[in-house]
Design a protein around this motif. Structure first.
Motif, PDB file in Angstrom:
ATOM      1  N   ALA A  19      -0.081 -68.996  34.841  1.00 16.77           N
ATOM      2  CA  ALA A  19      -0.547 -69.213  33.463  1.00 16.77           C
ATOM      3  C   ALA A  19      -0.548 -70.699  33.128  1.00 16.77           C
ATOM      4  CB  ALA A  19       0.364 -68.453  32.500  1.00 16.77           C
ATOM      5  N   SER A  20       0.493 -71.392  33.550  1.00 15.52           N
ATOM      6  CA  SER A  20       0.590 -72.817  33.249  1.00 15.52           C
ATOM      7  C   SER A  20      -0.547 -73.595  33.921  1.00 15.52           C
ATOM      8  CB  SER A  20       1.953 -73.326  33.736  1.00 15.52           C
ATOM      9  OG  SER A  20       2.098 -74.680  33.463  1.00 15.52           O
ATOM     10  N   CYS A  21      -0.876 -73.231  35.160  1.00 17.17           N
ATOM     11  CA  CYS A  21      -1.985 -73.915  35.862  1.00 17.17           C
ATOM     12  C   CYS A  21      -3.311 -73.666  35.163  1.00 17.17           C
ATOM     13  CB  CYS A  21      -2.065 -73.429  37.305  1.00 17.17           C
ATOM     14  SG  CYS A  21      -0.909 -74.248  38.378  1.00 17.17           S
ATOM     15  N   LEU A  22      -3.553 -72.438  34.738  1.00 17.97           N
ATOM     16  CA  LEU A  22      -4.810 -72.123  34.049  1.00 17.97           C
ATOM     17  C   LEU A  22      -4.894 -72.856  32.714  1.00 17.97           C
ATOM     18  CD1 LEU A  22      -5.481 -68.296  34.550  1.00 17.97           C
ATOM     19  CD2 LEU A  22      -6.837 -70.220  35.414  1.00 17.97           C
ATOM     20  N   ALA A  23      -3.786 -72.884  31.982  1.00 19.08           N
ATOM     21  CA  ALA A  23      -3.794 -73.573  30.677  1.00 19.08           C
ATOM     22  C   ALA A  23      -4.067 -75.064  30.861  1.00 19.08           C
ATOM     23  CB  ALA A  23      -2.451 -73.363  29.979  1.00 19.08           C
ATOM     24  N   ARG A  24      -3.558 -75.621  31.962  1.00 18.88           N
ATOM     25  CA  ARG A  24      -3.822 -77.041  32.232  1.00 18.88           C
ATOM     26  C   ARG A  24      -5.302 -77.277  32.503  1.00 18.88           C
ATOM     27  NH1 ARG A  24       0.379 -80.117  35.997  1.00 18.88           N
ATOM     28  NH2 ARG A  24      -0.342 -81.872  34.771  1.00 18.88           N
ATOM     29  N   ARG A  25      -6.005 -76.242  32.951  1.00 19.90           N
ATOM     30  CA  ARG A  25      -7.439 -76.369  33.213  1.00 19.90           C
ATOM     31  C   ARG A  25      -8.271 -76.022  31.974  1.00 19.90           C
ATOM     32  NH1 ARG A  25      -8.093 -74.000  39.445  1.00 19.90           N
ATOM     33  NH2 ARG A  25      -6.291 -75.153  40.281  1.00 19.90           N
ATOM     34  N   ALA A 149      10.947 -74.359  31.913  1.00 19.59           N
ATOM     35  CA  ALA A 149      10.067 -75.537  31.888  1.00 19.59           C
ATOM     36  C   ALA A 149       8.598 -75.122  31.992  1.00 19.59           C
ATOM     37  CB  ALA A 149      10.431 -76.480  33.026  1.00 19.59           C
ATOM     38  N   LEU A 150       8.311 -74.143  32.850  1.00 20.52           N
ATOM     39  CA  LEU A 150       6.925 -73.666  32.986  1.00 20.52           C
ATOM     40  C   LEU A 150       6.464 -73.005  31.693  1.00 20.52           C
ATOM     41  CD1 LEU A 150       6.933 -72.181  36.600  1.00 20.52           C
ATOM     42  CD2 LEU A 150       5.440 -74.020  35.761  1.00 20.52           C
ATOM     43  N   ASN A 151       7.334 -72.171  31.106  1.00 18.67           N
ATOM     44  CA  ASN A 151       6.951 -71.497  29.855  1.00 18.67           C
ATOM     45  C   ASN A 151       6.751 -72.505  28.725  1.00 18.67           C
ATOM     46  OD1 ASN A 151       9.173 -68.667  30.593  1.00 18.67           O
ATOM     47  ND2 ASN A 151       7.041 -69.001  31.154  1.00 18.67           N
ATOM     48  N   ASP A 152       7.648 -73.502  28.644  1.00 18.58           N
ATOM     49  CA  ASP A 152       7.515 -74.515  27.587  1.00 18.58           C
ATOM     50  C   ASP A 152       6.217 -75.311  27.764  1.00 18.58           C
ATOM     51  OD1 ASP A 152      11.097 -75.365  27.413  1.00 18.58           O
ATOM     52  OD2 ASP A 152       9.915 -73.635  26.679  1.00 18.58           O
ATOM     53  N   ARG A 153       5.946 -75.718  29.014  1.00 18.52           N
ATOM     54  CA  ARG A 153       4.735 -76.497  29.247  1.00 18.52           C
ATOM     55  C   ARG A 153       3.504 -75.660  28.903  1.00 18.52           C
ATOM     56  NH1 ARG A 153       3.202 -79.123  35.034  1.00 18.52           N
ATOM     57  NH2 ARG A 153       2.831 -76.951  35.600  1.00 18.52           N
ATOM     58  N   PHE A 154       3.558 -74.376  29.263  1.00 20.96           N
ATOM     59  CA  PHE A 154       2.438 -73.461  28.987  1.00 20.96           C
ATOM     60  C   PHE A 154       2.167 -73.379  27.486  1.00 20.96           C
ATOM     61  CE2 PHE A 154      -0.388 -70.015  29.273  1.00 20.96           C
ATOM     62  CZ  PHE A 154       0.037 -68.941  28.502  1.00 20.96           C
ATOM     63  N   GLU A 155       3.241 -73.212  26.719  1.00 23.44           N
ATOM     64  CA  GLU A 155       3.055 -73.103  25.253  1.00 23.44           C
ATOM     65  C   GLU A 155       2.606 -74.438  24.666  1.00 23.44           C
ATOM     66  OE1 GLU A 155       5.629 -69.406  23.713  1.00 23.44           O
ATOM     67  OE2 GLU A 155       6.864 -71.143  24.290  1.00 23.44           O
ATOM     68  N   GLN A 156       3.082 -75.547  25.223  1.00 21.90           N
ATOM     69  CA  GLN A 156       2.630 -76.851  24.736  1.00 21.90           C
ATOM     70  C   GLN A 156       1.127 -77.048  24.994  1.00 21.90           C
ATOM     71  OE1 GLN A 156       5.319 -79.322  26.900  1.00 21.90           O
ATOM     72  NE2 GLN A 156       7.062 -78.652  25.622  1.00 21.90           N
ATOM     73  N   LEU A 157       0.648 -76.384  26.027  1.00 20.12           N
ATOM     74  CA  LEU A 157      -0.781 -76.485  26.359  1.00 20.12           C
ATOM     75  C   LEU A 157      -1.615 -75.469  25.580  1.00 20.12           C
ATOM     76  CD1 LEU A 157      -0.239 -76.871  30.200  1.00 20.12           C
ATOM     77  CD2 LEU A 157      -1.382 -78.585  28.757  1.00 20.12           C
ATOM     78  N   GLY A 158      -0.955 -74.759  24.631  1.00 18.85           N
ATOM     79  CA  GLY A 158      -1.703 -73.817  23.788  1.00 18.85           C
ATOM     80  C   GLY A 158      -1.648 -72.378  24.268  1.00 18.85           C
TER      81      GLY A 158
END
Ligand SMILES: Cc1cc2nc3c(=O)[nH]c(=O)nc-3n(C[C@H](O)[C@H](O)[C@H](O)COP(=O)(O)OP(=O)(O)OC[C@H]3O[C@@H](n4cnc5c(N)ncnc54)[C@H](O)[C@@H]3O)c2cc1C
Length: 358
Positions: A19-25, A149-158
């Motif tokens: 999820a975090s990788c997709l949100a970064r894209r 950390a992955l969940n936080d980054r994911f939520e920061q990315l929307g």
């Protein structure tokens, strides 16, 4: 009905990394996790996991290397230390250790072969057996912190995390798919199913999956007798036993692949008495730096394929992510990237395809 670019079923380390990788894209993504944050019913709980490059197969060495960069990137993004270099040791069965030595040499990974006296001088809490291979860059992952950390980054990315939200059904809808929960339905171009031990019951009826065997493994923590350095270690033999330090909890020691076969629905959370007895005897013999009574114990699920290869493939809008067999955690950043690549239309790595020989 909600429409998003992607739904990820499963908020364990693999779903979270994907999820975090997709949100970064720039994808709009919802993660559906059936339980609460940091639950202990799957495969990703606990504070520590071994992280190492020392595999007998160059394929895994290269995959671990790519993951390594991913962990460092997450550390840079979050400012949190996740990968701690304590050194990683493989010792015991000569055949197993020499295969690792050969593969590390071929991959130009820094390592050294130690004699027993030198190894025991460096790690006086341990006794060593057979050839001793030391990978200095190996160590441990702060597993719980990594998941957060992955969940936080994911939520920061929307991204949107939906905890306590089981996906009840998953079906094709036009070019995409529909995921039904108790109070909502999602439509998405792709659905990543990273459901761990629940994969077979969720997807098995509609997708030909390789045989997946779920086992309930038991792990134990022991108290050091005094303050000593501890590497991550694997003692190869008929049964491989492994261990690493978990700050604040002691030294984790466990057996690899001796847990009883169960399913996610029928597992009983009961620590295996036989495993405890064997691990205590192992500690008494090989880890004199530890008091041999466990200070804590836990069960955890492995989802195993026959050859420990992962399953990462796509069928229409459905992306299957099953990277476990008791050694998946360290690879999470690269697994996340591979799942996002599949969502972007890339072909699967042949070894991880649904139809790959296993
Ligand atoms: C005891 C033990 C020790 C290990 N040690 C190491 C190690 O040292 N190094 C290493 O690299 N690896 C190690 N591993 C392996 C590693 O931990 C796993 O490969 C990894 O955690 C698998 O993650 P996952 O996300 O696939 O599974 P999980 O963490 O189980 O995630 C799957 C998630 O999907 C959710 N889910 C399932 N069905 C649904 C649904 N219908 N709707 C919503 N949510 C759903 C579940 O609740 C769960 O949270 C170890 C594993 C165990 C058990």
């Amino acid at each position: 009905m909600q429409t998003v670019d992607a739904v990820v079923v499963g908020g364990g380390i693999m779903g979270s990394a994907s999820a975090s990788c997709l949100a970064r894209r720039g994808w709009s993504v919802v993660v559906l996790e059936q339980f609460e944050p940091e639950h202990t019913r799957g495969s990703s709980h606990g504070r520590s996991r071994i992280c190492r490059l020392a595999y007998p197969d160059p394929f895994w060495i290269e995959l671990a290397r790519a993951a390594w960069d991913g962990w460092r990137e997450l550390e840079a993004d979050t400012g949190i230390e996740l990968l701690v270099r304590t050194g990683a040791i493989d010792h015991g069965d000569p055949g197993g250790v020499q295969a690792i030595e050969t593969a590390l040499a071929a991959a130009a990974v820094p390592f050294e072969m130690l004699d027993r006296a030198e190894a025991e001088r460096r790690w006086p809490g341990m006794r060593f057996d057979g050839p001793i291979c030391h990978q200095p860059d190996g160590g441990r992952l702060a597993a719980g912190a990594a998941l957060r950390a992955l969940n936080d980054r994911f939520e920061q990315l929307g991204g949107v995390m939906r905890w306590n939200t089981p996906a009840r059904a998953l079906e094709r809808a036009g070019e995409g798919a529909r995921v039904v929960t108790d109070d909502e339905t999602y439509e998405a171009a792709v659905v990543i199913v990273a459901a761990g031990a629940w994969l077979e019951p969720l997807l098995g009826p509609q997708l030909a999956l390789p045989r997946l065997v779920v086992t309930q493994e038991s792990a134990f923590h022991f108290a050091p007798r005094e303050s000593l350095p501890w590497p991550s270690f694997i003692h190869h033999g008929a049964v491989a036993r492994y261990g690493l330090e978990t700050p604040g909890e002691g030294v984790k020691v466990a057996e690899h692949h001796t847990g009883p076969e169960m399913t996610a629905a029928t597992r009983d959370f009961v620590v295996d008495d036989g495993a405890r007895d064997r691990v205590v005897r192992f500690v008494e013999t090989w880890l004199p730096g530890l008091a041999p009574q466990p200070v804590s114990e836990v069960t955890c699920l492995y989802t195993n394929t026959a050859n420990e290869d992962f399953v990462l493939d796509r069928v229409g809008p459905i992306i299957v992510v099953s990277p476990c067999s008791g050694h998946g955690f360290k690879f999470a950043p690269v697994i996340g990237r591979m799942a996002a690549d599949l969502a972007d239309g890339a072909a699967p790595v042949s070894r991880f395809a649904l139809t790959a020989p296993r």
